[in-house]
Design a protein around this motif. Sequence first.
Motif, PDB file in Angstrom:
ATOM      1  N   UNK A 288     -52.891  71.139 -35.279  1.00 21.56           N
ATOM      2  CA  UNK A 288     -53.360  69.887 -35.843  1.00 21.56           C
ATOM      3  C   UNK A 288     -52.256  68.843 -35.965  1.00 21.56           C
ATOM      4  N   UNK A 289     -52.639  67.534 -35.781  1.00 22.59           N
ATOM      5  CA  UNK A 289     -51.684  66.424 -35.835  1.00 22.59           C
ATOM      6  C   UNK A 289     -52.347  65.232 -36.543  1.00 22.59           C
ATOM      7  N   UNK A 290     -51.488  64.327 -37.017  1.00 22.41           N
ATOM      8  CA  UNK A 290     -51.959  63.047 -37.606  1.00 22.41           C
ATOM      9  C   UNK A 290     -51.173  61.908 -36.974  1.00 22.41           C
ATOM     10  N   UNK A 291     -51.631  60.688 -37.284  1.00 24.08           N
ATOM     11  CA  UNK A 291     -50.793  59.550 -36.897  1.00 24.08           C
ATOM     12  C   UNK A 291     -49.729  59.339 -37.973  1.00 24.08           C
ATOM     13  N   UNK A 292     -48.963  58.229 -37.889  1.00 25.12           N
ATOM     14  CA  UNK A 292     -47.828  58.026 -38.786  1.00 25.12           C
ATOM     15  C   UNK A 292     -48.161  57.124 -39.986  1.00 25.12           C
ATOM     16  N   UNK A 293     -49.469  56.893 -40.206  1.00 21.78           N
ATOM     17  CA  UNK A 293     -49.857  56.134 -41.403  1.00 21.78           C
ATOM     18  C   UNK A 293     -50.027  57.119 -42.562  1.00 21.78           C
ATOM     19  N   UNK A 334     -46.165  62.975 -31.641  1.00 23.98           N
ATOM     20  CA  UNK A 334     -47.208  61.989 -31.330  1.00 23.98           C
ATOM     21  C   UNK A 334     -47.451  61.896 -29.830  1.00 23.98           C
ATOM     22  N   UNK A 335     -48.721  61.766 -29.461  1.00 25.99           N
ATOM     23  CA  UNK A 335     -49.035  61.473 -28.056  1.00 25.99           C
ATOM     24  C   UNK A 335     -48.580  60.067 -27.697  1.00 25.99           C
ATOM     25  N   UNK A 336     -48.788  59.151 -28.633  1.00 24.75           N
ATOM     26  CA  UNK A 336     -48.382  57.757 -28.419  1.00 24.75           C
ATOM     27  C   UNK A 336     -47.313  57.429 -29.459  1.00 24.75           C
ATOM     28  N   UNK A 345     -55.275  56.119 -32.953  1.00 22.83           N
ATOM     29  CA  UNK A 345     -56.342  57.124 -32.774  1.00 22.83           C
ATOM     30  C   UNK A 345     -55.927  58.317 -31.909  1.00 22.83           C
ATOM     31  N   UNK A 346     -55.083  58.100 -30.876  1.00 22.98           N
ATOM     32  CA  UNK A 346     -54.692  59.196 -29.978  1.00 22.98           C
ATOM     33  C   UNK A 346     -53.826  60.245 -30.696  1.00 22.98           C
TER      34      UNK A 346
END
Length: 355
Positions: A288-293, A334-336, A345-346
């Motif tokens: 599992x991953x999240x964005x940086x917000x 991160x993917x992006x 979102x990615x």
Amino acid sequence: MSFRNTLLAAAAVVALPVLAQAQTVSGLYLGAGFGANYLDKTDITGSSATDRTNLNTLGANVSSEFSWGYVGVLSLGWGFGNGLRAEIEGNYRQNDVSDVKATPAVSGSTGTATSYGAMLNLLYDINLNGALGGITPYVGGGLGYIWHEYDNVGTRVGGVSNVLNGDNGAFGGQAIVGLSLPISAVPGLAVTAEYRFMMTAGHEIDSNNAGTRTKVDVDNVNHSLLVGLRYAFNAAPAVAAAAPVAAARTFLVFFDWSKADLTDRARQIIGEAASARGAGVTRIEVNGFTDRSGPADYNMQLSIRRANAVAAELVRRGVPRNEIVTRGFGEENNLVPTADGVREPQNRRVEIILR
């Protein structure tokens, strides 16, 4: 007669194929074979007018036939690593007389014919790329020198003997067709099976016939069937081919911001991953991953909840839980790539990796 037989002996050396890819035999090897041989019928004729007169003690139009006998060969050779092999061979053959014919008819045939000598052979192994389960055909030919000996060949009736005794050497040739099968338990060892056609340029035997010196001309045409063993001294141990490793397959499931709930599209992708699980898959990684917000600690816990949600759906679709490994990476990997605090979102995802 000798010139005719010389031409036939030379023809016994076969042409070697050059188009087939050969199974490699490199370096020194030792071979041995044993089997049965058949010596063709031969006319027995006096070498001169005097010899023909002396031969009349046996009769006119004398010929001899032979029973099946035995043959043994021993060879020392060298493989060139491209299918070609060269070897030095020693051989021995023996056949008992089965019948002596003459005019008038005679009875009481007796005697033994023996051949022994040395050959220089050139052979070629034909690589069939495993089409015969490891069996490798080979062909070849050889030239050499053979001694042919008659021991009491003739007739013996009522204690009266009319027999030929003597020997003579002559050049000869042979053609060889064979098969070899490697023994996997012993690197370098192979079982061989061969047919050999051998003949010489004819022999003029200086014989003692009933106390009289008599020179006779005889043929030596032989067919041999042998089984044997061949051992290559520097053969490398067979290495089993490694089983192909299935390439890992990855499925991506995306999430709404700050959510761990599965959307309909997410459930569809998870179903595809569950269906793709099959032979060769021993582990399923759910990362599992999240964005940086948002805070880093919160994102770590959110990534774990997302991974657990996907794992639960996989189990619901029939994947054993003990095959699944779940991990949360928070806002790492991160993917992006983005700056801190950016919603992307990615990067809000779970990776399902089938290994």
